[in-house]
Design an enzyme around this catalytic site. Structure first.
Site, PDB file in Angstrom:
ATOM      1  N   HIS A 152      -2.956  -3.287  -5.978  1.00  0.00           N
ATOM      2  CA  HIS A 152      -2.991  -2.968  -4.580  1.00  0.00           C
ATOM      3  C   HIS A 152      -4.529  -3.068  -4.319  1.00  0.00           C
ATOM      4  O   HIS A 152      -5.366  -2.436  -4.945  1.00  0.00           O
ATOM      5  CB  HIS A 152      -2.699  -1.515  -4.213  1.00  0.00           C
ATOM      6  CG  HIS A 152      -2.949  -1.083  -2.931  1.00  0.00           C
ATOM      7  ND1 HIS A 152      -3.243   0.406  -2.632  1.00  0.00           N
ATOM      8  CD2 HIS A 152      -3.231  -1.706  -1.569  1.00  0.00           C
ATOM      9  CE1 HIS A 152      -3.611   0.411  -1.489  1.00  0.00           C
ATOM     10  NE2 HIS A 152      -3.526  -0.711  -0.824  1.00  0.00           N
ATOM     11  N   SER A 185       0.616  -1.230  -0.009  1.00  0.00           N
ATOM     12  CA  SER A 185       0.140  -0.032   0.014  1.00  0.00           C
ATOM     13  C   SER A 185       0.761   1.088   0.073  1.00  0.00           C
ATOM     14  O   SER A 185       0.309   2.286  -0.202  1.00  0.00           O
ATOM     15  CB  SER A 185      -0.963   0.082   1.217  1.00  0.00           C
ATOM     16  OG  SER A 185      -0.122  -0.084   2.272  1.00  0.00           O
ATOM     17  N   GLU A 207      -5.679  -0.756  -7.400  1.00  0.00           N
ATOM     18  CA  GLU A 207      -4.912   0.321  -7.686  1.00  0.00           C
ATOM     19  C   GLU A 207      -3.605  -0.201  -8.456  1.00  0.00           C
ATOM     20  O   GLU A 207      -2.866  -1.084  -7.747  1.00  0.00           O
ATOM     21  CB  GLU A 207      -4.219   1.159  -6.448  1.00  0.00           C
ATOM     22  CG  GLU A 207      -3.781   2.240  -6.882  1.00  0.00           C
ATOM     23  CD  GLU A 207      -3.395   3.177  -5.406  1.00  0.00           C
ATOM     24  OE1 GLU A 207      -3.118   4.341  -5.664  1.00  0.00           O
ATOM     25  OE2 GLU A 207      -3.246   2.523  -4.401  1.00  0.00           O
ATOM     26  N   ASN A 260      -3.362   5.852  -0.742  1.00  0.00           N
ATOM     27  CA  ASN A 260      -2.810   6.439   0.916  1.00  0.00           C
ATOM     28  C   ASN A 260      -2.354   7.823   0.754  1.00  0.00           C
ATOM     29  O   ASN A 260      -2.143   8.396   1.924  1.00  0.00           O
ATOM     30  CB  ASN A 260      -1.991   5.173   1.256  1.00  0.00           C
ATOM     31  CG  ASN A 260      -2.603   4.071   1.704  1.00  0.00           C
ATOM     32  OD1 ASN A 260      -3.456   4.043   2.449  1.00  0.00           O
ATOM     33  ND2 ASN A 260      -1.966   2.983   1.416  1.00  0.00           N
TER      34      ASN A 260
END
Length: 304
Positions: A143, A122, A155, A193
């Site tokens: 991800h 992540s 992702e 993130n």
């Protein structure tokens, strides 16, 4: 092309690993689930079974399809055996740089030459991971979001050397899993993130400064911003140690003080208050209970 991927090895059988195995098996792929501990693998198989049973109960999966999906999953404790016939490997081990780099060195040694090496990281640099292999062009980020069987997003993160054909394959493959792939480039935190963690961090700072209590902060974000879950509850579910790790990656990688983790977050991690997995974070978690109770640590910070 994604249709050439038939066998997928997943490294790690924790929450993310078993969820990734679940979706691949359900969508017709032969899945090799690898972990160093057979007990963890057995627990993961049981979790996958229970989650698929819920799908059957809801009518989104037939009992026959469930049996077929489970039969496609094989477990391994030996990495060389787990990956020797893999067309794609998805690494879903603990979010630890040294551990991941070591795993990718081993994958590069044991995987077939055509095999794509993906990581579910992540926050850790795809370029850095790819650089420890002799095939950085075949290293990519994949991800998934938690819980994997439910969340639609994947992702897809390009490393500096990732080949465009590899990106195309992983993009198309994500679609065959019923997911919505979004491509990002390799900068700290990627997209998800880089945006999410500063919000969670700001919520923690807001609590730390006594602006409002845990319930109030989460309720305001749920009702005012239409978030399905408040940022403090979400942090608990992600794991406060994981949040701290990602914020440190952002802070170190970008060098902007706005990414510096909240002192309260650092203290909670040092105290072992890691969220749902430790039984207490911003809330207390009791086995079998769905009721959220604000941790007694913050009782004096509530607005009455």
């Amino acid at each position: 092309m994604s249709q050439n991927i038939k066998t997928v090895t997943v490294i790690g059988s924790g929450t993310m690993g078993n969820g990734i195995c679940h979706v691949f098996a359900q969508n017709g792929f032969d899945v090799h689930m690898m972990d160093i501990n057979q007990g963890a693998l057995d627990k993961a198989l049981a979790t996958i079974g229970k989650n698929m049973e819920r799908q059957v109960a809801k009518g989104s999966l037939t009992a026959e399809a469930m049996q077929l999906a489970v039969s496609r999953i094989s477990t391994f404790t030996d990495m060389a055996q787990a990956v020797k016939n893999a067309d794609l490997v998805v690494e879903a081990a603990t979010e630890n740089v040294d551990l991941k780099l070591n795993i990718f060195r081993q994958l590069d040694e044991h995987c077939p030459a055509h095999c794509i090496l993906a990581t579910n990281t992540s926050s850790i640099s795809i370029t850095r991971i790819g650089a420890v292999t002799k095939r950085p062009d075949k290293v990519i980020g994949m991800h998934f979001m938690n819980p994997v069987p439910v969340m639609k997003l994947v992702e897809v993160i390009n490393g500096y050397a990732t080949d465009a054909a590899v990106t195309k394959t992983v993009y198309e493959l994500s679609g065959t899993l019923g997911k919505v792939p979004c491509v990002a480039n390799d900068y700290p935190g990627f997209v998800a993130n880089r945006i999410l963690m500063p919000m969670i961090n700001e919520a923690i700072i807001t609590l730390q400064e006594g602006v409002a209590g845990v319930s109030e902060i989460d309720t305001i974000m749920k009702l005012g911003m239409a978030h399905p879950m408040g940022p403090l509850q979400l942090a608990d579910f992600i794991g406060l140690d994981t949040c701290l790790s990602i914020l440190n990656v952002l802070y170190t990688g970008i060098g902007n003080p706005k990414y510096a983790p909240a002192t309260l977050l650092v203290n909670m991690v040092q105290a072992g208050r890691l969220g749902a997995k430790s039984g207490e974070g911003f809330y207390k978690y009791t086995a079998g209970s769905k009721d959220l109770v604000v941790s007694s640590s913050f009782a004096t910070m509530q607005w009455n």
